[in-house]
Design a protein around this motif. Structure first.
Motif, PDB file in Angstrom:
ATOM      1  N   THR A  34       0.832  -1.172   0.032  1.00 46.40           N
ATOM      2  CA  THR A  34       0.093  -0.010   0.050  1.00 46.40           C
ATOM      3  C   THR A  34       0.883   1.302  -0.141  1.00 46.40           C
ATOM      4  OG1 THR A  34       0.035   0.028   2.537  1.00 46.40           O
ATOM      5  CG2 THR A  34      -1.815  -1.181   1.354  1.00 46.40           C
ATOM      6  N   PHE A  35       0.410   2.525  -0.249  1.00 48.22           N
ATOM      7  CA  PHE A  35       0.776   3.616  -0.284  1.00 48.22           C
ATOM      8  C   PHE A  35       1.329   3.864   1.063  1.00 48.22           C
ATOM      9  CE2 PHE A  35      -1.524   4.335  -4.081  1.00 48.22           C
ATOM     10  CZ  PHE A  35      -0.516   4.867  -4.884  1.00 48.22           C
ATOM     11  N   GLY A  43      -4.043   8.532   5.964  1.00 44.85           N
ATOM     12  CA  GLY A  43      -5.698   8.698   5.812  1.00 44.85           C
ATOM     13  C   GLY A  43      -6.017   7.689   5.046  1.00 44.85           C
ATOM     14  N   ALA A  44      -7.061   7.874   4.155  1.00 45.78           N
ATOM     15  CA  ALA A  44      -7.993   6.892   3.458  1.00 45.78           C
ATOM     16  C   ALA A  44      -6.821   6.489   2.284  1.00 45.78           C
ATOM     17  CB  ALA A  44      -9.098   7.261   3.009  1.00 45.78           C
ATOM     18  N   GLU A  45      -6.154   7.301   1.662  1.00 40.06           N
ATOM     19  CA  GLU A  45      -5.098   6.970   0.678  1.00 40.06           C
ATOM     20  C   GLU A  45      -4.007   6.054   1.163  1.00 40.06           C
ATOM     21  OE1 GLU A  45      -4.686   8.508  -2.783  1.00 40.06           O
ATOM     22  OE2 GLU A  45      -6.756   8.669  -2.065  1.00 40.06           O
ATOM     23  N   ALA A  46      -3.597   5.887   2.369  1.00 44.92           N
ATOM     24  CA  ALA A  46      -2.676   5.046   2.833  1.00 44.92           C
ATOM     25  C   ALA A  46      -3.137   3.277   2.512  1.00 44.92           C
ATOM     26  CB  ALA A  46      -2.430   5.292   4.441  1.00 44.92           C
ATOM     27  N   ASP A  47      -4.393   3.377   2.523  1.00 45.76           N
ATOM     28  CA  ASP A  47      -4.703   1.816   2.382  1.00 45.76           C
ATOM     29  C   ASP A  47      -4.744   1.583   0.760  1.00 45.76           C
ATOM     30  OD1 ASP A  47      -4.731   1.186   4.888  1.00 45.76           O
ATOM     31  OD2 ASP A  47      -6.934   1.643   5.222  1.00 45.76           O
ATOM     32  N   LYS A  48      -4.781   2.462  -0.048  1.00 46.71           N
ATOM     33  CA  LYS A  48      -4.818   2.027  -1.517  1.00 46.71           C
ATOM     34  C   LYS A  48      -3.763   1.339  -1.895  1.00 46.71           C
ATOM     35  CE  LYS A  48      -7.799   5.946  -2.794  1.00 46.71           C
ATOM     36  NZ  LYS A  48      -8.018   7.040  -3.710  1.00 46.71           N
ATOM     37  N   VAL A  49      -3.830   0.483  -2.892  1.00 43.31           N
ATOM     38  CA  VAL A  49      -2.766  -0.154  -3.459  1.00 43.31           C
ATOM     39  C   VAL A  49      -1.676   0.474  -4.329  1.00 43.31           C
ATOM     40  CG1 VAL A  49      -1.928  -2.177  -4.832  1.00 43.31           C
ATOM     41  CG2 VAL A  49      -4.138  -2.369  -3.562  1.00 43.31           C
ATOM     42  N   MET A  50      -0.397   0.611  -3.696  1.00 49.05           N
ATOM     43  CA  MET A  50       0.704   1.196  -4.453  1.00 49.05           C
ATOM     44  C   MET A  50       1.196   0.461  -5.681  1.00 49.05           C
ATOM     45  SD  MET A  50       4.132   3.214  -2.929  1.00 49.05           S
ATOM     46  CE  MET A  50       5.420   3.470  -3.769  1.00 49.05           C
ATOM     47  N   GLY A  59       2.878 -19.411 -14.818  1.00 51.89           N
ATOM     48  CA  GLY A  59       3.537 -18.165 -15.215  1.00 51.89           C
ATOM     49  C   GLY A  59       3.048 -17.012 -15.667  1.00 51.89           C
ATOM     50  N   PHE A  60       1.757 -16.631 -15.586  1.00 51.83           N
ATOM     51  CA  PHE A  60       1.220 -15.504 -16.071  1.00 51.83           C
ATOM     52  C   PHE A  60       1.687 -14.406 -14.826  1.00 51.83           C
ATOM     53  CE2 PHE A  60      -2.727 -17.846 -17.554  1.00 51.83           C
ATOM     54  CZ  PHE A  60      -2.177 -18.350 -18.609  1.00 51.83           C
ATOM     55  N   VAL A  61       1.890 -13.119 -15.285  1.00 53.31           N
ATOM     56  CA  VAL A  61       1.999 -12.270 -14.308  1.00 53.31           C
ATOM     57  C   VAL A  61       1.016 -10.982 -14.778  1.00 53.31           C
ATOM     58  CG1 VAL A  61       4.003 -10.559 -13.498  1.00 53.31           C
ATOM     59  CG2 VAL A  61       4.562 -12.951 -14.355  1.00 53.31           C
ATOM     60  N   LEU A  62       0.509 -10.544 -13.672  1.00 51.55           N
ATOM     61  CA  LEU A  62      -0.525  -9.272 -13.721  1.00 51.55           C
ATOM     62  C   LEU A  62       0.044  -8.426 -12.420  1.00 51.55           C
ATOM     63  CD1 LEU A  62      -3.976 -10.737 -13.848  1.00 51.55           C
ATOM     64  CD2 LEU A  62      -2.452  -9.549 -15.735  1.00 51.55           C
ATOM     65  N   MET A  63       0.272  -7.059 -13.004  1.00 51.10           N
ATOM     66  CA  MET A  63       0.681  -6.165 -11.884  1.00 51.10           C
ATOM     67  C   MET A  63      -0.352  -5.141 -11.955  1.00 51.10           C
ATOM     68  SD  MET A  63       4.689  -5.809 -12.129  1.00 51.10           S
ATOM     69  CE  MET A  63       5.424  -6.872 -13.504  1.00 51.10           C
ATOM     70  N   ALA A  64      -0.472  -4.216 -10.846  1.00 52.76           N
ATOM     71  CA  ALA A  64      -1.612  -3.455 -10.761  1.00 52.76           C
ATOM     72  C   ALA A  64      -1.310  -2.440  -9.495  1.00 52.76           C
ATOM     73  CB  ALA A  64      -2.988  -4.020 -10.554  1.00 52.76           C
ATOM     74  N   SER A  65      -2.127  -1.094  -9.594  1.00 57.64           N
ATOM     75  CA  SER A  65      -2.054  -0.114  -8.509  1.00 57.64           C
ATOM     76  C   SER A  65      -3.194   0.429  -8.747  1.00 57.64           C
ATOM     77  CB  SER A  65      -1.060   0.614  -8.579  1.00 57.64           C
ATOM     78  OG  SER A  65      -0.889   1.274  -9.923  1.00 57.64           O
ATOM     79  N   ASP A  66      -3.734   1.178  -7.545  1.00 52.66           N
ATOM     80  CA  ASP A  66      -4.876   2.147  -7.494  1.00 52.66           C
ATOM     81  C   ASP A  66      -4.328   3.491  -8.045  1.00 52.66           C
ATOM     82  OD1 ASP A  66      -7.032   0.781  -6.295  1.00 52.66           O
ATOM     83  OD2 ASP A  66      -5.911   0.776  -4.599  1.00 52.66           O
ATOM     84  N   THR A  67      -5.060   4.268  -8.722  1.00 49.79           N
ATOM     85  CA  THR A  67      -4.696   5.664  -9.246  1.00 49.79           C
ATOM     86  C   THR A  67      -4.813   6.628  -8.049  1.00 49.79           C
ATOM     87  OG1 THR A  67      -5.617   4.948 -11.481  1.00 49.79           O
ATOM     88  CG2 THR A  67      -5.107   7.328 -10.906  1.00 49.79           C
ATOM     89  N   PRO A  68      -3.702   7.259  -7.825  1.00 55.02           N
ATOM     90  CA  PRO A  68      -3.901   8.315  -6.507  1.00 55.02           C
ATOM     91  C   PRO A  68      -4.869   9.403  -6.904  1.00 55.02           C
ATOM     92  CG  PRO A  68      -1.331   7.750  -7.200  1.00 55.02           C
ATOM     93  CD  PRO A  68      -2.405   7.163  -8.216  1.00 55.02           C
ATOM     94  N   GLU A  69      -5.176   9.983  -5.703  1.00 58.32           N
ATOM     95  CA  GLU A  69      -6.054  11.214  -5.982  1.00 58.32           C
ATOM     96  C   GLU A  69      -5.248  12.279  -7.033  1.00 58.32           C
ATOM     97  OE1 GLU A  69      -9.138  11.775  -5.026  1.00 58.32           O
ATOM     98  OE2 GLU A  69      -9.094   9.464  -4.453  1.00 58.32           O
ATOM     99  N   GLY A  70      -6.086  13.069  -7.680  1.00 59.34           N
ATOM    100  CA  GLY A  70      -5.457  13.940  -8.511  1.00 59.34           C
ATOM    101  C   GLY A  70      -5.012  13.445  -9.776  1.00 59.34           C
TER     102      GLY A  70
END
Length: 145
Positions: A34-35, A43-50, A59-70
């Motif tokens: 997380t961030f 705050g609430a942003e801290a729990d979002k996925v960085m 062997g499949f690989v997926l990566m992801a993140s949450d888009t930060p505010e702004g």
């Protein structure tokens, strides 16, 4: 040096749920940071996925993140993930799960080039293509959901 090309998907506040969904389909090990863990948000942003990283036994690989505010976010607008091969049962199973709760844009069925192919958008707005090679492709009712 070995290089790998992996899809990296941007989500808006539901990266954790999406990656857990993909883990339920593909299996494997999911690592989520997380961030807040890196002091990049409070705050609430801290729990979002960085950063999330899923590597399946296949062997499949997926990566992801949450888009930060702004930052701008348009779900699924610039990516479609393609799964292809000869493993009919496995690919059919992935199709069934990915399309469940989503939108089928092209049914999984025999195509003019001879393979079984379909396209869907999953419940998180991510586009998927599944192609099952002719040698092991299901026919008729087996190839549809």
């Amino acid at each position: 040096m070995t290089a790998r090309l992996n899809p990296y998907i941007g989500f808006k506040d539901d990266a954790r749920q999406a990656m857990e969904f993909y883990k339920s389909i593909f299996g494997g090990e999911l690592v989520i940071n997380t961030f807040g863990e890196f002091g990049a948000a409070e705050g609430a942003e801290a729990d979002k996925v960085m950063h999330a990283h899923l590597e399946s036994p296949s062997g499949f690989v997926l990566m992801a993140s949450d888009t930060p505010e702004g930052m701008d976010h348009t779900p699924g607008s610039a990516i479609t993930i393609s799964l292809s091969g000869e493993a009919s049962d496995g690919l059919q199973g992935y199709w069934d799960q990915l399309s469940d709760g989503g939108t089928v844009t092209m049914p999984l069925e025999k195509q003019m080039w001879g393979d079984v192919f379909g396209m869907c958008t999953d419940k998180f707005g991510v586009g998927w293509m599944v192609n099952i090679a002719t040698a092991n492709a299901p026919t008729g009712a087996e190839a549809t959901t």
